[in-house]
Write an enzyme that holds these catalytic residues in place. Structure first.
Site, PDB file in Angstrom:
ATOM      1  N   ARG A  48     -30.673 -28.203 -18.591  1.00  4.93           N
ATOM      2  CA  ARG A  48     -30.865 -27.806 -17.329  1.00  4.93           C
ATOM      3  C   ARG A  48     -31.192 -28.890 -16.481  1.00  4.93           C
ATOM      4  O   ARG A  48     -30.837 -30.190 -17.332  1.00  4.93           O
ATOM      5  CB  ARG A  48     -31.171 -26.564 -17.206  1.00  4.93           C
ATOM      6  N   ARG A  91     -22.795 -22.334 -14.158  1.00  3.22           N
ATOM      7  CA  ARG A  91     -23.302 -23.024 -12.125  1.00  3.22           C
ATOM      8  C   ARG A  91     -22.933 -23.242 -12.015  1.00  3.22           C
ATOM      9  O   ARG A  91     -22.059 -24.500 -12.184  1.00  3.22           O
ATOM     10  CB  ARG A  91     -24.964 -23.774 -13.878  1.00  3.22           C
ATOM     11  N   ASP A 238     -28.533 -33.162  -7.587  1.00  9.22           N
ATOM     12  CA  ASP A 238     -27.702 -31.825  -7.935  1.00  9.22           C
ATOM     13  C   ASP A 238     -26.683 -31.905  -7.262  1.00  9.22           C
ATOM     14  O   ASP A 238     -25.112 -32.068  -8.082  1.00  9.22           O
ATOM     15  CB  ASP A 238     -28.281 -30.539  -7.873  1.00  9.22           C
ATOM     16  N   ASN A 248     -30.931 -30.234  -3.667  1.00  8.23           N
ATOM     17  CA  ASN A 248     -32.213 -30.712  -5.003  1.00  8.23           C
ATOM     18  C   ASN A 248     -32.182 -29.425  -5.464  1.00  8.23           C
ATOM     19  O   ASN A 248     -32.642 -27.993  -4.550  1.00  8.23           O
ATOM     20  CB  ASN A 248     -32.244 -31.838  -4.855  1.00  8.23           C
ATOM     21  N   LYS A 249     -33.362 -29.509  -6.431  1.00 11.13           N
ATOM     22  CA  LYS A 249     -33.939 -27.911  -6.754  1.00 11.13           C
ATOM     23  C   LYS A 249     -35.218 -27.059  -5.170  1.00 11.13           C
ATOM     24  O   LYS A 249     -35.131 -28.368  -4.847  1.00 11.13           O
ATOM     25  CB  LYS A 249     -35.580 -28.564  -7.428  1.00 11.13           C
TER      26      LYS A 249
HETATM   27  O1  MRU Z   1     -31.569 -25.480 -12.302  1.00  6.40           O
HETATM   28  P1  MRU Z   1     -32.703 -27.167 -13.244  1.00  6.40           P
HETATM   29  O2  MRU Z   1     -33.666 -26.776 -13.717  1.00  6.40           O
HETATM   30  O3  MRU Z   1     -30.890 -27.450 -13.328  1.00  6.40           O
HETATM   31  O4  MRU Z   1     -32.843 -27.832 -11.522  1.00  6.40           O
HETATM   32  C1  MRU Z   1     -32.665 -29.543 -11.961  1.00  6.40           C
HETATM   33  C2  MRU Z   1     -32.817 -30.197 -10.788  1.00  6.40           C
HETATM   34  O5  MRU Z   1     -32.945 -29.856  -9.339  1.00  6.40           O
HETATM   35  C3  MRU Z   1     -32.888 -31.938 -11.220  1.00  6.40           C
HETATM   36  O6  MRU Z   1     -33.869 -31.914 -10.096  1.00  6.40           O
HETATM   37  C4  MRU Z   1     -31.694 -32.405 -10.977  1.00  6.40           C
HETATM   38  O7  MRU Z   1     -30.952 -31.667 -11.744  1.00  6.40           O
HETATM   39  C5  MRU Z   1     -31.270 -33.439 -11.081  1.00  6.40           C
HETATM   40  S1  MRU Z   1     -31.599 -33.934 -12.288  1.00  6.40           S
HETATM   41  C6  MRU Z   1     -31.395 -36.094 -12.818  1.00  6.40           C
END
Ligand code: MRU
Length: 344
Positions: A48, A91, A238, A248-249
């Site tokens: 991920r 995704r 993201d 982002n997350k």
């Molecule tokens: O759901 P995930 O774990 O894939 O989400 C990841 C994030 O939100 C990260 O902050 C983002 O991908 C940046 S990673 C360099």
């Protein structure tokens, strides 16, 4: 010196990745010798993080294409394009996934009509994407470390480290680079519900490198800021829309609002492959919704009533005006973000 983390790599005709669902309890590797296993690994978060899933998809596409090495050229080409489309459904939010798929498709269009040779060249392209990602992260780190001061206290969210990329990391790359030049600082790690990428993955990365850190639950961030214990917020991304709105997350938006209220800068560290100039603003960014079970519990333990209604968006969008700067491999982009991203 700690050994570099091997997030995702190619070995003996297979895509291998550290199983991020098992960390930090167990460091085990998953070997995917079928591209469908790579797709499943992206969907179920074995791998991920935006850049890491782009790299995994590129390697997975090469893996799938190579299984058609004995087919006719037309079949090889059509099957490879179909595999690309399959990966695009794993995704929806991370721009890097689509960027990597597009790059593999572009390479396919230039290949000699010889399936065996084309399979080798697609693998070479995927490996270049992997190598370039590490290099890009190092450059993000060199630019970003100028924003970190000796004695700083930095809050980060989710995991934007070596585990979220081919290596080194974006937000954690900035902190690694600052540390490499001798700066001392403390990192506050948001645990990052619902699947705890902060508590499990960021904490693991920082601990193995001996970077001073402190874990907090997500709902502690505001109070931590009020106490004056956070000087900067640094996260990954993201997808960044043309105007600088940043997905982002989930939880990043709340942090951004809190940071603004407390006069704390929020920096986004992201490679150019995360920036999507085709989307005018964040409203057009597709936000993944994941299984409600992730909210009801974790790791086999369910604390909410069975079947209780849940909302589980995996990401949120922080409006550009709450972002102090975006740290890319080609420099730090300051507001006005829309104008300066276009220039980049
Ligand atoms: O759901 P995930 O774990 O894939 O989400 C990841 C994030 O939100 C990260 O902050 C983002 O991908 C940046 S990673 C360099």
């Amino acid at each position: 010196m700690t050994a570099p983390i091997r997030t995702v790599f190619w070995e003996n005709e297979a895509v291998v990745m550290v199983d991020q669902r098992a960390l930090p309890g167990e460091e085990r590797y998953v070997r995917c010798d079928d591209y469908r296993r790579v797709m499943a690994a992206i969907s179920d978060l074995t791998v991920r993080g935006a850049p890491a899933i782009g790299v995994a998809a590129a390697l997975g596409i090469a893996l799938g294409a190579r299984s058609f090495g004995n087919s006719s050229w037309e079949e090889f080409r059509l099957e490879t394009l179909r595999i690309c489309d399959d990966f695009a459904r794993t995704r929806p939010t991370a721009r890097n996934l689509f960027w990597a798929i597009e790059r593999m498709k572009r390479r396919l269009a230039t290949l000699p009509p010889d399936p065996a040779r084309a399979g080798d060249l697609l693998l070479a392209e995927a490996l270049s994407i992997l190598e370039e990602d590490i290099e890009v992260n190092r450059r993000i780190g060199l630019h970003g470390r100028t924003l970190i001061d000796d004695g700083d206290a930095v809050l980060t969210h989710c995991n934007a480290g070596a585990l979220a990329t081919a290596g080194y990391g974006t937000a954690l790359g900035v902190l690694r680079a600052a540390r490499e030049e001798g700066k001392r600082f403390v990192v506050y790690v948001d645990e990052t519900r619902p699947v705890l990428q902060g508590a499990r993955l960021t904490a693991w990365e920082l601990a193995r490198e001996g970077i001073e850190a402190c874990l907090v639950t997500d709902n502690m961030a505001g109070w931590l800021m009020k106490l004056g214990r956070v000087r900067k917020v640094v996260t990954g991304a993201d997808r960044v829309a043309a105007n600088g709105d940043t997905a982002n997350k989930i939880g990043t938006y709340s942090l951004a609002v809190l940071a603004r209220h407390h006069g704390i800068p929020l920096y986004i560290a992201a490679p150019r492959s995360t920036i999507d100039l085709s989307l005018p603003d964040g409203t057009a960014i597709p936000i993944e919704e994941r299984d409600a079970e992730e909210v009801r519990g974790f790791g086999g333990l369910r604390w909410a009533p069975e079947g209780f209604p849940c909302f589980n968006p995996a990401f949120d969008v922080t409006p550009a005006d709450l972002v102090s700067a975006i740290i890319t491999e080609d420099g730090i982009v300051s507001p006005p973000l829309g104008e300066n991203l276009r220039r980049l």
